[in-house]
Design a protein around this motif. Sequence first.
Motif, PDB file in Angstrom:
ATOM      1  N   PRO A  54      76.758  14.459  72.759  1.00 45.00           N
ATOM      2  CA  PRO A  54      77.223  15.335  73.846  1.00 45.00           C
ATOM      3  C   PRO A  54      78.312  16.289  73.366  1.00 45.00           C
ATOM      4  O   PRO A  54      79.178  15.932  72.558  1.00 45.00           O
ATOM      5  CB  PRO A  54      77.775  14.336  74.870  1.00 45.00           C
ATOM      6  CG  PRO A  54      76.976  13.104  74.640  1.00 45.00           C
ATOM      7  CD  PRO A  54      76.765  13.037  73.149  1.00 45.00           C
ATOM      8  N   GLY A  55      78.230  17.529  73.854  1.00 44.37           N
ATOM      9  CA  GLY A  55      79.187  18.554  73.454  1.00 44.37           C
ATOM     10  C   GLY A  55      78.678  19.442  72.337  1.00 44.37           C
ATOM     11  O   GLY A  55      79.214  20.533  72.109  1.00 44.37           O
ATOM     12  N   GLU A  56      77.627  19.009  71.654  1.00 45.87           N
ATOM     13  CA  GLU A  56      77.070  19.804  70.567  1.00 45.87           C
ATOM     14  C   GLU A  56      76.029  20.787  71.101  1.00 45.87           C
ATOM     15  O   GLU A  56      75.393  20.551  72.129  1.00 45.87           O
ATOM     16  CB  GLU A  56      76.438  18.906  69.508  1.00 45.87           C
ATOM     17  CG  GLU A  56      77.430  18.070  68.734  1.00 45.87           C
ATOM     18  CD  GLU A  56      76.793  17.389  67.531  1.00 45.87           C
ATOM     19  OE1 GLU A  56      76.564  18.089  66.514  1.00 45.87           O
ATOM     20  OE2 GLU A  56      76.509  16.182  67.611  1.00 45.87           O
ATOM     21  N   PHE A  57      75.878  21.878  70.359  1.00 47.03           N
ATOM     22  CA  PHE A  57      74.888  22.900  70.728  1.00 47.03           C
ATOM     23  C   PHE A  57      73.516  22.460  70.249  1.00 47.03           C
ATOM     24  O   PHE A  57      73.363  21.916  69.150  1.00 47.03           O
ATOM     25  CB  PHE A  57      75.262  24.234  70.083  1.00 47.03           C
ATOM     26  CG  PHE A  57      74.298  25.354  70.384  1.00 47.03           C
ATOM     27  CD1 PHE A  57      74.345  26.021  71.601  1.00 47.03           C
ATOM     28  CD2 PHE A  57      73.338  25.730  69.449  1.00 47.03           C
ATOM     29  CE1 PHE A  57      73.456  27.055  71.884  1.00 47.03           C
ATOM     30  CE2 PHE A  57      72.450  26.753  69.719  1.00 47.03           C
ATOM     31  CZ  PHE A  57      72.511  27.418  70.937  1.00 47.03           C
ATOM     32  N   VAL A  58      72.496  22.678  71.085  1.00 45.10           N
ATOM     33  CA  VAL A  58      71.137  22.294  70.713  1.00 45.10           C
ATOM     34  C   VAL A  58      70.212  23.486  70.928  1.00 45.10           C
ATOM     35  O   VAL A  58      70.394  24.279  71.857  1.00 45.10           O
ATOM     36  CB  VAL A  58      70.657  21.069  71.527  1.00 45.10           C
ATOM     37  CG1 VAL A  58      70.471  21.422  72.993  1.00 45.10           C
ATOM     38  CG2 VAL A  58      69.350  20.525  70.981  1.00 45.10           C
ATOM     39  N   ASP A  59      69.242  23.621  70.031  1.00 51.47           N
ATOM     40  CA  ASP A  59      68.243  24.696  70.152  1.00 51.47           C
ATOM     41  C   ASP A  59      66.892  24.102  69.786  1.00 51.47           C
ATOM     42  O   ASP A  59      66.556  23.017  70.253  1.00 51.47           O
ATOM     43  CB  ASP A  59      68.607  25.898  69.275  1.00 51.47           C
ATOM     44  CG  ASP A  59      68.961  25.479  67.854  1.00 51.47           C
ATOM     45  OD1 ASP A  59      68.609  24.349  67.455  1.00 51.47           O
ATOM     46  OD2 ASP A  59      69.567  26.286  67.131  1.00 51.47           O
ATOM     47  N   GLU A  60      66.117  24.799  68.931  1.00 53.26           N
ATOM     48  CA  GLU A  60      64.810  24.260  68.561  1.00 53.26           C
ATOM     49  C   GLU A  60      64.903  23.129  67.551  1.00 53.26           C
ATOM     50  O   GLU A  60      63.918  22.440  67.276  1.00 53.26           O
ATOM     51  CB  GLU A  60      63.911  25.380  68.014  1.00 53.26           C
ATOM     52  CG  GLU A  60      64.298  25.930  66.646  1.00 53.26           C
ATOM     53  CD  GLU A  60      65.383  26.989  66.730  1.00 53.26           C
ATOM     54  OE1 GLU A  60      65.774  27.519  65.676  1.00 53.26           O
ATOM     55  OE2 GLU A  60      65.834  27.284  67.853  1.00 53.26           O
ATOM     56  N   GLN A  61      66.100  22.912  66.985  1.00 54.01           N
ATOM     57  CA  GLN A  61      66.281  21.819  66.040  1.00 54.01           C
ATOM     58  C   GLN A  61      66.288  20.479  66.775  1.00 54.01           C
ATOM     59  O   GLN A  61      66.764  20.378  67.902  1.00 54.01           O
ATOM     60  CB  GLN A  61      67.594  22.001  65.270  1.00 54.01           C
ATOM     61  CG  GLN A  61      67.640  23.247  64.395  1.00 54.01           C
ATOM     62  CD  GLN A  61      66.550  23.239  63.343  1.00 54.01           C
ATOM     63  OE1 GLN A  61      66.311  22.227  62.686  1.00 54.01           O
ATOM     64  NE2 GLN A  61      65.868  24.374  63.185  1.00 54.01           N
ATOM     65  N   PRO A  62      65.743  19.410  66.162  1.00 53.40           N
ATOM     66  CA  PRO A  62      65.653  18.113  66.853  1.00 53.40           C
ATOM     67  C   PRO A  62      67.025  17.491  67.105  1.00 53.40           C
ATOM     68  O   PRO A  62      67.965  17.689  66.328  1.00 53.40           O
ATOM     69  CB  PRO A  62      64.826  17.261  65.891  1.00 53.40           C
ATOM     70  CG  PRO A  62      64.990  17.901  64.560  1.00 53.40           C
ATOM     71  CD  PRO A  62      65.138  19.368  64.818  1.00 53.40           C
ATOM     72  N   PHE A  63      67.119  16.747  68.197  1.00 53.80           N
ATOM     73  CA  PHE A  63      68.348  16.027  68.516  1.00 53.80           C
ATOM     74  C   PHE A  63      68.113  14.518  68.596  1.00 53.80           C
ATOM     75  O   PHE A  63      69.051  13.733  68.628  1.00 53.80           O
ATOM     76  CB  PHE A  63      68.938  16.517  69.848  1.00 53.80           C
ATOM     77  CG  PHE A  63      68.078  16.222  71.048  1.00 53.80           C
ATOM     78  CD1 PHE A  63      68.193  15.023  71.725  1.00 53.80           C
ATOM     79  CD2 PHE A  63      67.151  17.154  71.494  1.00 53.80           C
ATOM     80  CE1 PHE A  63      67.396  14.751  72.829  1.00 53.80           C
ATOM     81  CE2 PHE A  63      66.356  16.892  72.598  1.00 53.80           C
ATOM     82  CZ  PHE A  63      66.476  15.684  73.271  1.00 53.80           C
ATOM     83  N   LEU A  64      66.833  14.111  68.598  1.00 55.20           N
ATOM     84  CA  LEU A  64      66.499  12.698  68.755  1.00 55.20           C
ATOM     85  C   LEU A  64      65.153  12.430  68.091  1.00 55.20           C
ATOM     86  O   LEU A  64      64.280  13.294  68.078  1.00 55.20           O
ATOM     87  CB  LEU A  64      66.425  12.339  70.244  1.00 55.20           C
ATOM     88  CG  LEU A  64      66.583  10.870  70.647  1.00 55.20           C
ATOM     89  CD1 LEU A  64      68.011  10.404  70.370  1.00 55.20           C
ATOM     90  CD2 LEU A  64      66.264  10.697  72.135  1.00 55.20           C
ATOM     91  N   ARG A  65      65.012  11.219  67.558  1.00 60.89           N
ATOM     92  CA  ARG A  65      63.756  10.821  66.931  1.00 60.89           C
ATOM     93  C   ARG A  65      63.295   9.497  67.529  1.00 60.89           C
ATOM     94  O   ARG A  65      64.078   8.533  67.591  1.00 60.89           O
ATOM     95  CB  ARG A  65      63.937  10.692  65.422  1.00 60.89           C
ATOM     96  CG  ARG A  65      62.644  10.484  64.647  1.00 60.89           C
ATOM     97  CD  ARG A  65      62.928  10.464  63.161  1.00 60.89           C
ATOM     98  NE  ARG A  65      61.791   9.967  62.394  1.00 60.89           N
ATOM     99  CZ  ARG A  65      61.898   9.435  61.183  1.00 60.89           C
ATOM    100  NH1 ARG A  65      63.096   9.335  60.605  1.00 60.89           N
ATOM    101  NH2 ARG A  65      60.828   9.003  60.550  1.00 60.89           N
ATOM    102  N   ILE A  66      62.040   9.474  67.983  1.00 59.63           N
ATOM    103  CA  ILE A  66      61.496   8.290  68.643  1.00 59.63           C
ATOM    104  C   ILE A  66      60.193   7.898  67.953  1.00 59.63           C
ATOM    105  O   ILE A  66      59.378   8.755  67.602  1.00 59.63           O
ATOM    106  CB  ILE A  66      61.236   8.564  70.138  1.00 59.63           C
ATOM    107  CG1 ILE A  66      62.551   8.917  70.834  1.00 59.63           C
ATOM    108  CG2 ILE A  66      60.598   7.359  70.816  1.00 59.63           C
ATOM    109  CD1 ILE A  66      62.381   9.322  72.287  1.00 59.63           C
ATOM    110  N   ALA A  67      60.000   6.587  67.773  1.00 59.12           N
ATOM    111  CA  ALA A  67      58.784   6.090  67.122  1.00 59.12           C
ATOM    112  C   ALA A  67      58.125   5.021  67.983  1.00 59.12           C
ATOM    113  O   ALA A  67      58.797   4.259  68.673  1.00 59.12           O
ATOM    114  CB  ALA A  67      59.109   5.518  65.746  1.00 59.12           C
ATOM    115  N   THR A  68      56.805   4.990  67.924  1.00 62.21           N
ATOM    116  CA  THR A  68      56.038   3.943  68.597  1.00 62.21           C
ATOM    117  C   THR A  68      55.747   2.836  67.598  1.00 62.21           C
ATOM    118  O   THR A  68      55.136   3.074  66.554  1.00 62.21           O
ATOM    119  CB  THR A  68      54.712   4.510  69.153  1.00 62.21           C
ATOM    120  OG1 THR A  68      55.009   5.537  70.094  1.00 62.21           O
ATOM    121  CG2 THR A  68      53.914   3.429  69.839  1.00 62.21           C
ATOM    122  N   LEU A  69      56.189   1.613  67.921  1.00 61.11           N
ATOM    123  CA  LEU A  69      56.052   0.482  67.004  1.00 61.11           C
ATOM    124  C   LEU A  69      54.996  -0.514  67.452  1.00 61.11           C
ATOM    125  O   LEU A  69      54.845  -1.580  66.846  1.00 61.11           O
ATOM    126  CB  LEU A  69      57.412  -0.226  66.845  1.00 61.11           C
ATOM    127  CG  LEU A  69      58.571   0.674  66.390  1.00 61.11           C
ATOM    128  CD1 LEU A  69      59.838  -0.146  66.213  1.00 61.11           C
ATOM    129  CD2 LEU A  69      58.220   1.393  65.091  1.00 61.11           C
TER     130      LEU A  69
END
Length: 249
Positions: free
Chosen positions: A154-169
């Motif tokens: 929170p507080g950081e700038f976000v654009d098209e760059q990823p902010f989170l990575r999710i995997a199906t296990l």
Amino acid sequence: MKICTTWMLGSALLFVAHTTQANQDHLPLVSPLSCLLEPSSDVELSSEVQGIIKEIRVNRGDRVKKGQIVMKLNSTLEVAALNTVKAKLDFANRKVERNADLFRKNLISDNEQDEMLTEKRLAAFQLKEAKVRLSQRQTRSPISGVVIERIKDPGEFVDEQPFLRIATLNPIHAEVVLPAELYGQIVKNQTVNLSPLGADTVYQGKVTIIDPVIDAASNTFAVTVSLNNDAEELSVGVRCQAEFADNHG
């Protein structure tokens, strides 16, 4: 005599070759092959629009469901715009209702009635647009899985760059590379016995993907094996061995 000996030797070798081939038809295709356990899906989430992160609702290791909101951007302006359009639509509705009786009595013209109805429709369209803009200020998970990396806070700038990575296990996948001479002998839904290195347990999986192209440089092709991981006994990144049984046996 010499010719007869040579003929007999050749016949014996031919018999041995046929016998060996027949026996191989009932043996496993190959010795255990090296493989690697991977997530069945791995996605990096980015935002539809640019902005400052207001909150990220998950941390590394958290489970998420498909459609769950995982991140929100600051949306003060979008909320204000939505409220403004709502007020415009409410006013347009009241105006149409107040003048409905006058229109029936022919006390207002068709042109005035049309203007009021047009104002109402435009306000309704603007409300839909405002809701879309507000919804773009939050990101939902496209899959059910586990957060394996939180890239921004929170507080950081976000654009098209990823902010989170999710995997199906679950299910989990094993990628196996096979020699080209086995191409055509492996079929979809074929059972594969898989053993993680360092473990005595053997898991059964099914072939789900067969590469349609053989790699010319290595003379190999890859297949993907899917395994049920309900009990969460398997971890990604672990090396394994896979055995393919002969379908013709």
